[in-house]
Scaffold this motif. Structure first.
Motif, PDB file in Angstrom:
ATOM      1  N   PRO A 148      66.224  42.498  59.577  1.00 45.97           N
ATOM      2  CA  PRO A 148      66.664  43.771  58.965  1.00 45.97           C
ATOM      3  C   PRO A 148      68.213  44.087  59.062  1.00 45.97           C
ATOM      4  CG  PRO A 148      65.135  43.881  60.726  1.00 45.97           C
ATOM      5  CD  PRO A 148      65.492  42.624  60.823  1.00 45.97           C
ATOM      6  N   PRO A 149      68.801  45.087  58.380  1.00 38.54           N
ATOM      7  CA  PRO A 149      68.039  45.708  57.375  1.00 38.54           C
ATOM      8  C   PRO A 149      67.853  45.042  55.876  1.00 38.54           C
ATOM      9  CG  PRO A 149      70.457  46.404  57.397  1.00 38.54           C
ATOM     10  CD  PRO A 149      70.147  45.096  58.252  1.00 38.54           C
ATOM     11  N   PHE A 150      67.955  43.963  55.889  1.00 40.38           N
ATOM     12  CA  PHE A 150      67.718  43.235  54.563  1.00 40.38           C
ATOM     13  C   PHE A 150      66.500  43.303  53.768  1.00 40.38           C
ATOM     14  CE2 PHE A 150      71.456  41.417  56.546  1.00 40.38           C
ATOM     15  CZ  PHE A 150      72.500  42.068  55.913  1.00 40.38           C
ATOM     16  N   ALA A 151      66.200  43.358  52.593  1.00 36.82           N
ATOM     17  CA  ALA A 151      64.754  43.373  51.921  1.00 36.82           C
ATOM     18  C   ALA A 151      64.388  41.834  51.996  1.00 36.82           C
ATOM     19  CB  ALA A 151      64.918  43.830  50.799  1.00 36.82           C
ATOM     20  N   ASN A 152      63.092  41.617  51.903  1.00 32.80           N
ATOM     21  CA  ASN A 152      62.813  40.169  51.748  1.00 32.80           C
ATOM     22  C   ASN A 152      61.652  40.113  50.761  1.00 32.80           C
ATOM     23  OD1 ASN A 152      63.347  38.268  54.203  1.00 32.80           O
ATOM     24  ND2 ASN A 152      62.907  39.976  55.410  1.00 32.80           N
ATOM     25  N   THR A 153      61.335  39.082  50.091  1.00 33.69           N
ATOM     26  CA  THR A 153      60.596  38.695  49.035  1.00 33.69           C
ATOM     27  C   THR A 153      59.189  38.589  49.626  1.00 33.69           C
ATOM     28  OG1 THR A 153      60.286  37.194  47.225  1.00 33.69           O
ATOM     29  CG2 THR A 153      60.709  36.047  49.433  1.00 33.69           C
ATOM     30  N   ILE A 154      58.222  39.072  48.666  1.00 32.36           N
ATOM     31  CA  ILE A 154      56.904  38.792  48.995  1.00 32.36           C
ATOM     32  C   ILE A 154      56.560  37.399  49.129  1.00 32.36           C
ATOM     33  CG2 ILE A 154      56.512  41.016  47.735  1.00 32.36           C
ATOM     34  CD1 ILE A 154      55.203  39.826  45.662  1.00 32.36           C
ATOM     35  N   PRO A 155      55.196  37.331  49.889  1.00 30.52           N
ATOM     36  CA  PRO A 155      54.676  35.905  49.926  1.00 30.52           C
ATOM     37  C   PRO A 155      53.996  35.737  48.395  1.00 30.52           C
ATOM     38  CG  PRO A 155      53.901  37.133  51.667  1.00 30.52           C
ATOM     39  CD  PRO A 155      54.541  38.083  50.781  1.00 30.52           C
ATOM     40  N   PHE A 156      53.785  34.412  48.126  1.00 29.82           N
ATOM     41  CA  PHE A 156      53.312  34.385  46.680  1.00 29.82           C
ATOM     42  C   PHE A 156      51.732  34.553  46.903  1.00 29.82           C
ATOM     43  CE2 PHE A 156      50.476  31.435  44.289  1.00 29.82           C
ATOM     44  CZ  PHE A 156      50.920  31.399  42.972  1.00 29.82           C
ATOM     45  N   SER A 157      51.145  35.132  46.075  1.00 32.03           N
ATOM     46  CA  SER A 157      49.367  35.366  45.720  1.00 32.03           C
ATOM     47  C   SER A 157      49.109  35.424  44.534  1.00 32.03           C
ATOM     48  CB  SER A 157      49.326  36.865  46.539  1.00 32.03           C
ATOM     49  OG  SER A 157      49.767  37.777  45.835  1.00 32.03           O
ATOM     50  N   LEU A 158      47.718  35.034  44.409  1.00 36.45           N
ATOM     51  CA  LEU A 158      47.069  35.264  43.128  1.00 36.45           C
ATOM     52  C   LEU A 158      46.134  36.411  43.075  1.00 36.45           C
ATOM     53  CD1 LEU A 158      45.666  31.496  42.573  1.00 36.45           C
ATOM     54  CD2 LEU A 158      47.775  32.784  41.457  1.00 36.45           C
ATOM     55  N   SER A 159      46.055  37.156  41.818  1.00 31.64           N
ATOM     56  CA  SER A 159      45.115  38.443  41.813  1.00 31.64           C
ATOM     57  C   SER A 159      44.307  38.040  40.813  1.00 31.64           C
ATOM     58  CB  SER A 159      45.919  39.552  41.603  1.00 31.64           C
ATOM     59  OG  SER A 159      45.053  40.651  41.287  1.00 31.64           O
ATOM     60  N   GLU A 160      42.960  37.789  40.859  1.00 30.60           N
ATOM     61  CA  GLU A 160      42.275  37.574  39.890  1.00 30.60           C
ATOM     62  C   GLU A 160      41.931  38.291  38.714  1.00 30.60           C
ATOM     63  OE1 GLU A 160      38.475  34.668  41.047  1.00 30.60           O
ATOM     64  OE2 GLU A 160      37.607  36.368  40.032  1.00 30.60           O
ATOM     65  N   ILE A 161      41.842  37.977  37.314  1.00 30.54           N
ATOM     66  CA  ILE A 161      41.439  38.782  36.308  1.00 30.54           C
ATOM     67  C   ILE A 161      40.181  38.561  35.834  1.00 30.54           C
ATOM     68  CG2 ILE A 161      42.376  39.266  33.773  1.00 30.54           C
ATOM     69  CD1 ILE A 161      44.964  38.142  34.702  1.00 30.54           C
ATOM     70  N   SER A 162      39.796  37.336  35.748  1.00 29.59           N
ATOM     71  CA  SER A 162      38.436  37.068  35.358  1.00 29.59           C
ATOM     72  C   SER A 162      38.053  35.550  35.691  1.00 29.59           C
ATOM     73  CB  SER A 162      37.896  37.247  33.815  1.00 29.59           C
ATOM     74  OG  SER A 162      38.840  36.159  33.016  1.00 29.59           O
ATOM     75  N   ARG A 163      36.777  35.269  36.078  1.00 32.40           N
ATOM     76  CA  ARG A 163      36.271  33.817  36.500  1.00 32.40           C
ATOM     77  C   ARG A 163      34.866  33.682  35.866  1.00 32.40           C
ATOM     78  NH1 ARG A 163      38.685  30.487  40.556  1.00 32.40           N
ATOM     79  NH2 ARG A 163      37.569  28.658  40.959  1.00 32.40           N
ATOM     80  N   TYR A 164      34.950  33.409  34.508  1.00 31.71           N
ATOM     81  CA  TYR A 164      33.553  33.157  33.877  1.00 31.71           C
ATOM     82  C   TYR A 164      32.578  34.239  34.105  1.00 31.71           C
ATOM     83  CZ  TYR A 164      36.059  28.920  35.192  1.00 31.71           C
ATOM     84  OH  TYR A 164      37.188  27.955  35.326  1.00 31.71           O
ATOM     85  N   ASP A 165      32.942  35.440  34.252  1.00 27.45           N
ATOM     86  CA  ASP A 165      31.945  36.557  34.607  1.00 27.45           C
ATOM     87  C   ASP A 165      32.169  37.665  33.418  1.00 27.45           C
ATOM     88  OD1 ASP A 165      34.489  37.782  34.993  1.00 27.45           O
ATOM     89  OD2 ASP A 165      34.344  37.254  37.334  1.00 27.45           O
ATOM     90  N   GLU A 166      31.855  38.757  33.718  1.00 28.54           N
ATOM     91  CA  GLU A 166      31.872  39.964  32.790  1.00 28.54           C
ATOM     92  C   GLU A 166      33.001  40.419  32.435  1.00 28.54           C
ATOM     93  OE1 GLU A 166      31.595  41.384  37.015  1.00 28.54           O
ATOM     94  OE2 GLU A 166      30.457  40.058  35.894  1.00 28.54           O
ATOM     95  N   ARG A 167      33.988  40.024  33.215  1.00 29.28           N
ATOM     96  CA  ARG A 167      35.525  40.246  32.924  1.00 29.28           C
ATOM     97  C   ARG A 167      35.925  39.515  31.992  1.00 29.28           C
ATOM     98  NH1 ARG A 167      37.839  39.906  38.621  1.00 29.28           N
ATOM     99  NH2 ARG A 167      36.471  38.110  38.676  1.00 29.28           N
ATOM    100  N   GLY A 168      35.467  38.339  31.725  1.00 31.06           N
ATOM    101  CA  GLY A 168      35.842  37.319  30.818  1.00 31.06           C
ATOM    102  C   GLY A 168      34.782  36.049  30.994  1.00 31.06           C
ATOM    103  N   PRO A 169      33.909  36.203  30.005  1.00 25.42           N
ATOM    104  CA  PRO A 169      32.749  34.952  30.354  1.00 25.42           C
ATOM    105  C   PRO A 169      33.151  33.732  30.273  1.00 25.42           C
ATOM    106  CG  PRO A 169      32.418  36.348  28.165  1.00 25.42           C
ATOM    107  CD  PRO A 169      33.572  36.859  28.920  1.00 25.42           C
ATOM    108  N   ALA A 170      33.973  33.315  29.421  1.00 31.75           N
ATOM    109  CA  ALA A 170      34.375  31.875  29.136  1.00 31.75           C
ATOM    110  C   ALA A 170      35.787  31.471  29.873  1.00 31.75           C
ATOM    111  CB  ALA A 170      34.350  31.733  27.650  1.00 31.75           C
ATOM    112  N   TRP A 171      36.470  32.348  30.448  1.00 37.52           N
ATOM    113  CA  TRP A 171      37.696  31.996  31.033  1.00 37.52           C
ATOM    114  C   TRP A 171      37.888  32.438  32.583  1.00 37.52           C
ATOM    115  CZ3 TRP A 171      36.487  34.926  27.145  1.00 37.52           C
ATOM    116  CH2 TRP A 171      36.820  36.459  26.765  1.00 37.52           C
ATOM    117  N   TYR A 172      39.078  31.772  33.086  1.00 34.65           N
ATOM    118  CA  TYR A 172      39.521  32.028  34.341  1.00 34.65           C
ATOM    119  C   TYR A 172      40.962  32.131  34.289  1.00 34.65           C
ATOM    120  CZ  TYR A 172      41.043  30.810  39.058  1.00 34.65           C
ATOM    121  OH  TYR A 172      41.755  30.985  40.291  1.00 34.65           O
TER     122      TYR A 172
END
Length: 257
Positions: free
Chosen positions: A36-60
């Protein structure tokens, strides 16, 4: 046979090996921790959009959430105030992303002293044995620190006085920026500077001097032990983020066996 065909033949026959110098990028990848008081970066993360389901049946696919300076990454000159009028990461010429590399091995010294600093005399002694640093190339600084990369606490190696990781002295950073023929400097640690560099005069000299001189940084490299002192060719491939100060990168080395 053309030059490119010769290269493909050498890769196919394994006369030329591709060595991956990149740390896997995931939620546990160590990231720089500023006090502190310096700002830090965020950790890496993934947020799923779709995975072969109703949100996108053929793609992940996913959205990614990360900082520019997470994992193995490229520092552009504009990352530091001394280089604020320099190139952003999208402006780095493609021809500069493929260059020869010199590997300076100070892993034994760093194992004995986590605050070990590279000095001009160390580089001069290396040149006396191996020849001059490559014109328009990279200096890769091997400390063995990549062995700690799976454990964020050991990798950052901090106590009540701050982090303890090997780096470069003020005098050596000035020399690398102003006199050495290199275009960039690469390390295995979380940043190009020593853990104690916040207390140097000036603070963070690798960032200040090298980026201010229009040179580049690569950090959190791995597998430098697989490279010879001279002769490797480095391919650094950051994302061309317009206005970006840096980017996670896939860094590869071509090594003739």
């Amino acid at each position: 046979m053309g030059v490119l065909q010769e290269l493909l033949s050498a890769l196919s026959s394994r006369r030329v090996e591709i060595v991956d110098l990149t740390a896997p990028l995931h939620s546990g990848t160590p990231i720089l921790q500023l006090p502190p008081p310096f700002a830090n970066t965020i950790p890496f993360s993934l947020s799923e959009i779709s995975r072969y389901d109703e949100r996108g049946p053929a793609w992940y696919w996913n959205d990614i959430h990360t900082g520019e300076h997470s994992g193995t990454h490229f520092d552009a000159p504009v990352h530091w105030v001394t280089g604020k009028d320099g190139e952003d990461v999208a402006q780095v010429p493609a021809a500069r992303l493929l260059a020869p590399a010199a590997v300076l091995d100070f892993s034994a010294e760093s194992a004995a002293d986590p605050d070990f600093l590279l000095e001009i005399d160390h580089v001069k002694a290396w040149e006396a044995e191996h020849g001059p640093l490559p014109e328009g190339g990279w200096l890769l600084y091997r400390t063995g620190w990549d062995a700690r990369s799976a454990d964020a606490e050991a990798f950052l190696n901090a106590d009540e006085h701050g982090p303890h990781t090997p780096g470069v002295s003020v005098e050596c950073a000035t020399w690398l920026a102003e006199e050495a023929p290199i275009i960039g400097f690469g390390t295995e640690t979380v940043g190009t500077d020593a853990g104690a560099a916040h207390s140097f005069d000036p603070p963070f000299p690798c960032h200040s001097f090298l980026l201010g001189a229009g040179k580049y940084g690569l950090t959190q490299l791995q597998n430098l032990a697989a490279l010879p002192p001279t002769g490797a060719v480095l391919l650094a491939s950051p994302l061309p983020i317009v206005g970006g100060s840096g980017s996670p990168a896939r860094v590869l080395a071509l090594v003739e066996r």
